[in-house]
Design an enzyme around this catalytic site. Structure first.
Site, PDB file in Angstrom:
ATOM      1  N   GLU A 326      22.984  11.747  26.283  1.00 23.86           N
ATOM      2  CA  GLU A 326      23.386  13.020  25.699  1.00 23.86           C
ATOM      3  C   GLU A 326      24.166  12.820  24.416  1.00 23.86           C
ATOM      4  OE1 GLU A 326      23.970  15.984  29.458  1.00 23.86           O
ATOM      5  OE2 GLU A 326      25.578  14.546  29.138  1.00 23.86           O
ATOM      6  N   CYS A 327      23.760  13.528  23.379  1.00 24.71           N
ATOM      7  CA  CYS A 327      24.476  13.573  22.104  1.00 24.71           C
ATOM      8  C   CYS A 327      24.750  12.156  21.575  1.00 24.71           C
ATOM      9  CB  CYS A 327      25.753  14.400  22.253  1.00 24.71           C
ATOM     10  SG  CYS A 327      26.334  15.108  20.690  1.00 24.71           S
ATOM     11  N   GLY A 328      25.977  11.649  21.705  1.00 22.05           N
ATOM     12  CA  GLY A 328      26.268  10.306  21.236  1.00 22.05           C
ATOM     13  C   GLY A 328      25.401   9.263  21.906  1.00 22.05           C
ATOM     14  N   MET A 331      22.152   9.260  20.204  1.00 19.61           N
ATOM     15  CA  MET A 331      22.247   8.572  18.913  1.00 19.61           C
ATOM     16  C   MET A 331      22.148   7.059  19.090  1.00 19.61           C
ATOM     17  SD  MET A 331      25.293  10.959  17.344  1.00 19.61           S
ATOM     18  CE  MET A 331      25.530  10.025  15.823  1.00 19.61           C
ATOM     19  N   GLY A 426      18.817  13.717  24.131  1.00 21.05           N
ATOM     20  CA  GLY A 426      18.908  14.715  23.081  1.00 21.05           C
ATOM     21  C   GLY A 426      20.335  15.137  22.837  1.00 21.05           C
TER      22      GLY A 426
END
Length: 454
Positions: A326-328, A331, A426
Site C-alpha cells: 500500500e502506498c509507500g 512505491m 497501489g
C-alpha cells in the site's frame, strides 16, 4: 447532556476545524493521565496514521482508528470495546472539525463516531484573537445537531488572564463547562523525534491549566455500550493452519492499522516484522508479505542501496509470494523513486516509476470495484479505501475502478491498483476490518503458496 456513571469511561476531544490544536491538547491530556498512573487507551477518528503513532508513544498502548466510512458501525463499536478493555479511560481524538464528513455531509466525521459510540464530547477552540465570539461558536456547535453530545469546552492558545474572565462568561452564555485552557507553546512541536518528551511538557501545563479531574468525571458518565457479537467469529476465522507473514516495519514503512494486523492473526498469520532498510533479505519461511505505507521517498538512498533486500523482494514477489503493498509499499515495488535528490532504484517488481509531486494528486475516501478476480476481492466486489500521498506513478494499475463516494466531490472515476491472484499493490489504503473477507482471501492465498512449495 449528562450521563449516568456506567463503567466505560470515555471522552472525545473534538475541534472546530483543522489546526485548532486537537492533537496537541489530546497528547497533553493523554500524557497527564498516564503520569497520574492511569491506563489510557487512545483512538483517532478517521483514517489518519500519524496521530495514532503519537498517541501510542505517549501512552505506551497501541492507538487505534475509528473510521465510520471504512468500518461498519457494529465493527467500529466492537473494535472500540475490544481495545478499551483494561483501560481506566479511553480518549478519542476527533478529525478535522466536529461536523466535517464526506463532502458536504456529517457522514464519516467525528460527530458520527461520537454518536455511534455514545461518547461525551469536549470541544477544542483556538482562542487566539477572540473573546465572546467563542460563545457564539460553542452555541452554534451545540445547536447544529439536536444531540450533539458536547458537554464541555477547552480553549487553546489562551492565556491565564484571558481565560480567567472568559470562563464564567462563556459558561453563562453556553450552558456548558469550560474545562481549562492551554497557552501557546511554540517550543513544544510534536514530531516523530520527540513526542514523549514534548508530551511531558504539555502534560505539566495540562496539570496547571486543565481540569483533568472534571474531564475524567465527565468521561465516567458515558453510557454503557452493550457487547456485540464479533464480526470476526466463524469458521473463516478458525484456521486449520498457520502461516508466516512478513510485515515491513521501520522508519520508511510504518503505516498500519493495528486492528487489521490483529485480524490477520485471527486468520492464522504469525506476524514476522522486518526492516527493508536494514535487513539484508526477507525473513525465512514466509508465505506472505505486507508492505505498508510510510515515507520511502525520505529514505530512498538507503533503501536503494540495500540491493540484496530489493533483489529478494523482486524474486519472491515475482515468484508468486502473496503480497499486499500500500502506498509507500507500492512505491517500493516500482522500478524507481524520483525525488529532488535524484532517481533511486527500487525492487522493480513492477515496471512503473514513482515520483514526488509536492501536491495531493488524489486525496480522500474512495470506493474501489474489482475489475477481475484478485488477491483481496472477487470481480465486481466493491471495497472502501482512502488515499493520501504526495507521490504518483507512471502506471497505477488497472485492477479496480475507483471513484469518489456519493456526496463527495468531484464525482469522477479512474483506474488503479496492480491486482492479480497474488498481488494487491497501489496507492489506496484499505482497512481489512472493514471487509474481513479480504483478510480471509489473503490468508488462503498465503496457505496455497506454502502448499505449492513456490
Amino acid at each position: 447532556m449528562m450521563y449516568e456513571q456506567t463503567g466505560q469511561p470515555r471522552v472525545m476531544l473534538a475541534g472546530t476545524g483543522s489546526g485548532c490544536g486537537k492533537t496537541t491538547v489530546t497528547c497533553a491530556v493523554l500524557r497527564a493521565l498516564v503520569q497520574r498512573g492511569l491506563k489510557v487507551q487512545a483512538f483517532k477518528c478517521g483514517p489518519d496514521y500519524v496521530d495514532p503513532m503519537f498517541h501510542s508513544r505517549v501512552t505506551g498502548r497501541a492507538s487505534c482508528n475509528l473510521d465510520s466510512f471504512l468500518l461498519p458501525g457494529n465493527v467500529l463499536r466492537g473494535l472500540f470495546l475490544k481495545n478499551s478493555r483494561g483501560a481506566d479511560c479511553s480518549v478519542i481524538e476527533g478529525v478535522m472539525g466536529f461536523y466535517d464528513g464526506v463532502g458536504a455531509t456529517v457522514t464519516a466525521g467525528s460527530y458520527e463516531v461520537a454518536a455511534m459510540t455514545r461518547t461525551p464530547v469536549i470541544l477544542i477552540l483556538n482562542a487566539r484573537g477572540a473573546s465572546m465570539s467563542l460563545a457564539a461558536t460553542i452555541k452554534g456547535f451545540i445547536s447544529f445537531r439536536e444531540n450533539s453530545g458536547i458537554v464541555g469546552a477547552i480553549l487553546n492558545e489562551a492565556g491565564e488572564k484571558l481565560y480567567s474572565y472568559l470562563k464564567p462568561a462563556l459558561e453563562e452564555e453556553t450552558g456548558i463547562e469550560v474545562l481549562g485552557y492551554m497557552p501557546r507553546m511554540e517550543d513544544c512541536p510534536l514530531d516523530n523525534r520527540n513526542p514523549v518528551a514534548v508530551a511531558g511538557h504539555l502534560a505539566a501545563q495540562a496539570e496547571r491549566s486543565l481540569d483533568l479531574s472534571r474531564i475524567l468525571e465527565l468521561a465516567s458518565h458515558a453510557p454503557r455500550l452493550p457487547e456485540e457479537p464479533s464480526p470476526f467469529d466463524g469458521p473463516d476465522f478458525e484456521p486449520a493452519e498457520t502461516f508466516r507473514l512478513a510485515v515491513a516495519k521501520d522508519e520508511a514503512f510504518c503505516f498500519y492499522y493495528n486492528d487489521a494486523l490483529d485480524l490477520l492473526k485471527e486468520t492464522g498469520a504469525e506476524l514476522v516484522f522486518f526492516s527493508p532498510l536494514y535487513d539484508r533479505v526477507l525473513p525465512g519461511g514466509i508465505q506472505g508479505l505486507y508492505l505498508g505505507g510510510g515515507c520511502p521517498e525520505l529514505h530512498a538512498p538507503r533503501l536503494s542501496s540495500n540491493i540484496s533486500m530489493l533483489g529478494d523482494i523482486r524474486n519472491r514477489v515475482g515468484g508468486g509470494l502473496p503480497t499486499i503493498a500500500e502506498c509507500g509499499g507500492f512505491m517500493a515495488l516500482c522500478a524507481s523513486i524520483q525525488t529532488e535528490d535524484g532517481i533511486f532504484r527500487m525492487s522493480g517488481v513492477l515496471e512503473s516509476e514513482s515520483y514526488i509531486t509536492h501536491r495531493l494528486p488524489r486525496f480522500g475516501y474512495v470506493e474501489m470495484t474489482a475489475r477481475r478476480p484478485s488477491l483481496l476481492a472477487d470481480a465486481g466486489h466493491t471495497i472502501r479505501a482512502h488515499e493520501f500521498h504526495y507521490s504518483d506513478s507512471t502506471d497505477n494499475g488497472d485492477g479496480f475502478f475507483i471513484s469518489k463516494p456519493s456526496g463527495n466531490m468531484p464525482n469522477e472515476g479512474w483506474e488503479g491498483v496492480h491486482a492479480s491472484r497474488t498481488l494487491h499493490a497501489g496507492f489506496p489504503y484499505v482497512h481489512l476490518c472493514g471487509d474481513p473477507m479480504m483478510a480471509v482471501k489473503f490468508a488462503r492465498a498465503c496457505l496455497e503458496y506454502k502448499d505449492t512449495g513456490v
